[in-house]
Design an enzyme around this catalytic site. Structure first.
Site, PDB file in Angstrom:
ATOM      1  N   CYS A   1       0.918  -0.997  -0.406  1.00  0.00           N
ATOM      2  CA  CYS A   1       0.327  -0.133   0.232  1.00  0.00           C
ATOM      3  C   CYS A   1       1.218   1.370   0.271  1.00  0.00           C
ATOM      4  O   CYS A   1       1.386   1.752   0.782  1.00  0.00           O
ATOM      5  CB  CYS A   1      -0.845  -0.249   1.140  1.00  0.00           C
ATOM      6  SG  CYS A   1      -2.412   1.702   1.184  1.00  0.00           S
TER       7      CYS A   1
ATOM      8  N   CYS B   1      -0.445   3.950   1.897  1.00  0.00           N
ATOM      9  CA  CYS B   1       0.172   3.621   3.582  1.00  0.00           C
ATOM     10  C   CYS B   1       0.925   4.321   4.095  1.00  0.00           C
ATOM     11  O   CYS B   1       1.758   5.112   4.696  1.00  0.00           O
ATOM     12  CB  CYS B   1      -0.713   2.671   4.048  1.00  0.00           C
ATOM     13  SG  CYS B   1      -1.914   2.297   3.070  1.00  0.00           S
ATOM     14  N   ASP B   2       2.258   3.826   3.272  1.00  0.00           N
ATOM     15  CA  ASP B   2       3.615   3.700   3.609  1.00  0.00           C
ATOM     16  C   ASP B   2       4.249   4.308   2.053  1.00  0.00           C
ATOM     17  O   ASP B   2       6.344   4.369   2.927  1.00  0.00           O
ATOM     18  CB  ASP B   2       4.010   2.696   3.725  1.00  0.00           C
ATOM     19  CG  ASP B   2       3.303   1.169   4.415  1.00  0.00           C
ATOM     20  OD1 ASP B   2       2.895   1.447   5.532  1.00  0.00           O
ATOM     21  OD2 ASP B   2       3.142  -0.087   4.662  1.00  0.00           O
TER      22      ASP B   2
END
Ligand code: NDP
Length: 311
Positions: free
Chosen positions: A136, A139-140
């Site tokens: 992701c 997300c990261d």
């Protein structure tokens, strides 16, 4: 081996499942969550979550899910750690059978079984999940400011995530196993025009290398067998997701990619009393915060459905 009889059963213990449980319990529906064996779902593979509203400090995916679980338990949700292996949605009450031999009958059902990211399944991959390997970028990606990263895949997700990563990373290698992308042509143009992106054609990752965290990848050109090492700090896999809908395909209408189809602005499926929430019905966003919202919607809709049955 037990028999459970419920007004509402929720299958899945990711953000959608817990959110549905919390809303349903507070509405007096006495829900049961059947958690599956990957308790907490996909988010538990994310080391640090910084974009979940309300958490000023970063929270690990595992901690966030543990908090949701505790919140659900505090409101009286019954959580059964078991996996549903068979469903009969042909008539109400719906009947579910589980791996541990339990039988559950329910007047309404929320399917929140999520989607599973596909993995490369190569040596050393498991060791670096959450320590340099992510599925992701949203997300990261933020954690790789000015660092070199790689993304694997040639579809729309890989293209969008590669472009997104250029906001942070110093360099983005897009590693694709063929000589043509399947991403939309407008995205392909943007990839080719972006000076931070280098497409590595006809190539696959053979091995992840590093110590505690990833420091590089060994890649092989599948046409020439030439091998080289790229120094990178993170690898993002964007090789597709598989919605966890195998159990339901006999009953529920799915889209071409296998995701459950829900009615517009609703979590209702084609079967009255069955609702779908979270990634199992979301091929576009795949974000915890969106799954939480959709779980709440499903609980509210299940409550309205049950109330209508009582009248
Ligand atoms: P896709 O299935 O479209 O693409 C997966 C990519 O990963 C392909 O290029 C495939 O290669 C590659 N791949 C698969 N397995 C491996 C493997 N083991 N090793 C190396 N490479 C591999 O998945 P996406 O997640 O990109 O998209 C899913 C769906 O969602 C699509 O329909 C897409 O259009 C849609 N989508 C739409 C978006 C939008 O904004 N409109 C955003 C994101 C997704 P190969 O090409 O060789 O098969």
């Amino acid at each position: 081996m037990s028999e459970y009889v419920a007004k509402l059963i929720i299958i899945g213990s990711g953000p959608a499942g817990y959110s549905a449980g919390i809303y349903a319990a507070r509405a007096g529906l006495e829900p049961i969550i059947i958690s599956g064996f990957e308790i907490g779902g996909q988010l538990t593979m994310t080391a640090s979550v910084e974009n979940f509203p309300g958490f000023i400090e970063p929270v690990s995916g595992t901690d966030l899910m543990e908090k949701m679980r505790t919140q659900a338990l505090n409101f009286g949700v019954q959580i059964i750690n078991d996996r549903v292996t068979e469903v009969d949605l042909s008539a109400r009450p719906f009947v579910l059978s589980t791996e541990n031999g339990n039988c559950c009958k329910t007047q309404s059902l929320i399917v929140a079984t999520g989607a599973s990211a596909k993995w490369l399944n190569i040596k050393t991959e498991k060791q670096y999940i959450g320590k340099g390997i992510s599925t992701c970028a949203t997300c990261d990606g933020f954690f790789y400011k000015n660092q070199p990263v790689a993304i694997v895949g040639g579809g729309n997700s890989a293209a969008i995530e590669a472009l997104y990563l250029t906001r942070f990373a110093g360099k983005v290698y897009l590693i694709h196993r063929r000589d043509a992308l399947r991403a939309d042509s407008i995205l392909q143009q943007r990839l080719l025009q972006n000076p931070k992106i280098e497409i590595v054609w006809n190539s696959v990752i053979e091995e992840f290398i590093g110590g505690q965290n990833i420091t590089g990848i060994k890649i092989k050109n599948v046409l020439t067998d030439e091998r080289k090492t790229l120094d990178i700090s993170g690898v993002f896999l964007a090789i597709g997701h598989t919605p966890n809908t195998e159990l339901f395909k006999k009953y529920l209408t799915l889209d071409d990619d296998g995701y459950i189809l829900t009615k517009p602005k609703s979590t209702a499926t084609n079967i009255e009393g069955v609702f779908a929430a979270g990634d199992v019905q979301d091929n576009a966003f795949r974000q915890a915060v969106i799954a939480v919202g959709s779980g709440a919607m499903a609980a509210i809709e299940a409550g309205r459905f049950l109330a209508a049955q009582d009248n």
